[in-house]
Design a protein around this motif. Structure first.
Motif, PDB file in Angstrom:
ATOM      1  N   GLY A 256       0.807  -1.205   0.000  1.00  0.00           N
ATOM      2  CA  GLY A 256       0.000   0.000   0.000  1.00  0.00           C
ATOM      3  C   GLY A 256       0.841   1.256   0.000  1.00  0.00           C
ATOM      4  O   GLY A 256       0.588   2.196  -0.761  1.00  0.00           O
ATOM      5  N   ASN A 260       0.797   3.711  -3.213  1.00  0.00           N
ATOM      6  CA  ASN A 260       0.282   5.066  -3.002  1.00  0.00           C
ATOM      7  C   ASN A 260       1.349   6.108  -3.279  1.00  0.00           C
ATOM      8  O   ASN A 260       1.080   7.150  -3.901  1.00  0.00           O
ATOM      9  N   GLN A 270      -5.235  12.027  -5.206  1.00  0.00           N
ATOM     10  CA  GLN A 270      -5.942  11.254  -4.186  1.00  0.00           C
ATOM     11  C   GLN A 270      -5.941   9.772  -4.548  1.00  0.00           C
ATOM     12  O   GLN A 270      -6.110   9.402  -5.710  1.00  0.00           O
ATOM     13  N   VAL A 271      -5.778   8.934  -3.523  1.00  0.00           N
ATOM     14  CA  VAL A 271      -5.885   7.488  -3.663  1.00  0.00           C
ATOM     15  C   VAL A 271      -6.917   6.992  -2.661  1.00  0.00           C
ATOM     16  O   VAL A 271      -6.814   7.283  -1.466  1.00  0.00           O
ATOM     17  N   TRP A 272      -7.925   6.276  -3.160  1.00  0.00           N
ATOM     18  CA  TRP A 272      -8.969   5.733  -2.301  1.00  0.00           C
ATOM     19  C   TRP A 272      -8.917   4.211  -2.349  1.00  0.00           C
ATOM     20  O   TRP A 272      -8.666   3.611  -3.412  1.00  0.00           O
ATOM     21  N   ALA A 273      -9.138   3.579  -1.230  1.00  0.00           N
ATOM     22  CA  ALA A 273      -9.378   2.137  -1.196  1.00  0.00           C
ATOM     23  C   ALA A 273     -10.891   1.957  -1.182  1.00  0.00           C
ATOM     24  O   ALA A 273     -11.535   2.129  -0.141  1.00  0.00           O
ATOM     25  N   MET A 307      -4.702   1.093   8.094  1.00  0.00           N
ATOM     26  CA  MET A 307      -4.948   1.973   6.948  1.00  0.00           C
ATOM     27  C   MET A 307      -5.055   3.433   7.356  1.00  0.00           C
ATOM     28  O   MET A 307      -4.781   4.330   6.556  1.00  0.00           O
ATOM     29  N   TYR A 312      -3.866   7.006   2.397  1.00  0.00           N
ATOM     30  CA  TYR A 312      -5.136   6.995   1.671  1.00  0.00           C
ATOM     31  C   TYR A 312      -5.900   8.257   2.036  1.00  0.00           C
ATOM     32  O   TYR A 312      -5.873   8.697   3.189  1.00  0.00           O
ATOM     33  N   ILE A 315     -11.276   5.568   2.526  1.00  0.00           N
ATOM     34  CA  ILE A 315     -11.372   4.112   2.450  1.00  0.00           C
ATOM     35  C   ILE A 315     -12.827   3.706   2.660  1.00  0.00           C
ATOM     36  O   ILE A 315     -13.563   4.355   3.396  1.00  0.00           O
TER      37      ILE A 315
END
Length: 440
Positions: A256, A260, A270-273, A307, A312, A315
């Motif tokens: 992760g 990321n 932006q990075v979303w799970a 997390m 992130y 999430i």
């Protein structure tokens, strides 16, 4: 994860073989101290399959969800159900759901997956017709734009789902084909709903592709300019346990953080799970080991703690509610709530954790620890009231000596137990394999 099935640039040019490696063995404690704040209602959301249920049923689910103090929901839309025949839209149920979300002031991410019968590229008579991409990506883009205009209160729109798996993009994964769909939809949404957040379809796991030669789909999409779209990158970091797929290795943290950093280093802001979680199903075993309801609660808390310390921006837990027998045995029991909309142990444990932390956490500092277990995980925060907070767990167990902290409260969000600690030379809580929280 498509549970409606009955069966289940610069950055992008980098070598990613290291990302797909087996991970790094844990030979020392992992102590994390995030440098940014977390507001739970903005950071943590859920996948909500509201259209499986009657309005009365999903209203109860929403009421339970709001008790947690959370706001974001990710809602699945299936094109073949919304438009079973060309131009004949079935939107009455979606209209009602959208009104409810608006009235309840929930923030929403809508994604549309699956091809409508009139436009699917599936061969005549082939099973799983909706799992083939549309013959013309512009038609999908037009329908997304139509929905965005019809539902202006929706906060974000996501293009397809887990397109790096063959059973979501038949007959085989095709980065170029998905790239065309994404680019066409980006332009259509930009014209129809300017300013709305756009999200790349959530990649399964870390975007690995079958027969991709070790290449990530994020990497393959770079050749089509995806990184220049100002879209959110999204993926689904499922794993066997909260920390890893292989005992003794910190794969979730390693992969992760690397992915990321790679994405954000290439200009992805932006990075979303958009999915992660575990089923509480009782079997027969299907891909995920059977962990039961208690295991689901334990795993979920540990993963959320982990997390929260990773980079992130949002999430989404999978999922708000259990499902009926239209889903596979495993996929029926990912919910925080059961089919009746009543809390499961995972819901109660999450409610306790959010109560312990409060709605907002500020950067913290890991306290001095004497001889901690070598498999310890800890995450240090500062509560909004100024108190220090340490989330921690260790499979091996053992005493966690914290010199300089003479008084503290020890919380176990799984059981709801609380213990006052008082020791002049430093408190010494007993670590466990499940998440505990020390507050002082």
């Amino acid at each position: 994860m498509n549970v409606l099935r009955v069966t289940k640039g610069a950055l992008f040019g980098l070598c990613t073989g290291w990302l797909l490696s087996a991970g790094v063995a844990s030979a020392a404690p992992v102590n994390l101290a995030p440098e940014r704040s977390v507001q739970w209602k903005d950071f943590l959301g859920v996948n909500a399959h509201f259209l499986w249920f009657t309005p009365a049923q999903y209203q109860k689910q929403i009421e339970q969800y709001q008790k947690l103090g959370l706001e974001w929901v990710r809602v699945d839309l299936h094109w073949d159900r919304l438009e079973p025949k060309e131009g004949q839209y079935q939107l009455v149920e979606l209209d009602a759901l959208n009104r409810t979300l608006n009235e309840q002031h929930l923030k929403s991410l809508f994604y549309m997956v699956g091809s409508a019968p009139f436009i699917t590229s599936a061969p005549a008579g082939a099973p799983f017709q909706d799992q083939y991409p549309p013959r013309d990506p512009n038609v999908y883009a037009q329908r997304m734009a139509l929905l965005a205009k019809r539902y202006p209160n929706v906060d974000a729109w996501q293009v397809w789902n887990e397109q790096n798996l063959p059973n979501n993009w038949r007959p085989k994964v095709d980065p170029q084909g998905y790239g065309k769909l994404l680019l066409a939809t980006h332009l259509a949404l930009k014209a129809a709903a300017p300013g709305k957040t756009q999200v790349i379809g959530g990649m399964a796991y870390y975007s690995q592709m079958p027969d991709g030669g070790g290449k990530l789909m994020f990497e393959a999409l770079g050749g089509y300019g995806v990184q220049k779209l100002d879209a959110v990158a999204a993926y689904h970091p499922y794993s066997m346990t909260p920390e890893t797929d292989e005992l003794g290795k910190n794969e979730v943290l390693l992969r992760g953080n690397q992915l990321n950093g790679m994405l954000q280093g290439a200009g992805i802001r932006q990075v979303w799970a958009t999915e992660f979680g575990w089923s509480s199903y009782a079997g027969p075993e299907e891909m995920q080991p059977i962990i039961g309801r208690a295991g689901q609660a334990d795993y979920t808390l540990r993963r959320i703690a982990l997390m929260s310390a990773q980079n992130y921006q949002r999430i989404f837990l999978f999922a708000l509610s259990d499902l009926d027998d239209r889903a596979t045995v495993r996929d029926r029991e990912y919910g925080l709530l059961d089919l009746n909309g009543d809390p499961k142990p995972v819901y109660d444990a999450l409610a306790r954790l959010l109560d312990i932390t409060g709605p907002r956490l500020l950067p913290g500092r890991t306290p001095k620890l004497i001889a901690p277990p070598d498999d310890l995980f800890s995450v240090a925060w500062t509560r909004a009231d100024g108190k220090h907070l340490l989330m921690f767990w260790s499979a091996k167990g053992g005493v966690l000596k914290v010199p300089g902290v003479a008084r503290a409260e020890l919380f176990d969000p799984l059981s709801g137990q609380q213990q006052s600690l008082n020791q002049a030379d430093g408190v010494a809580p007993q670590s466990k394999s499940s998440l505990q929280v020390l507050v002082w």
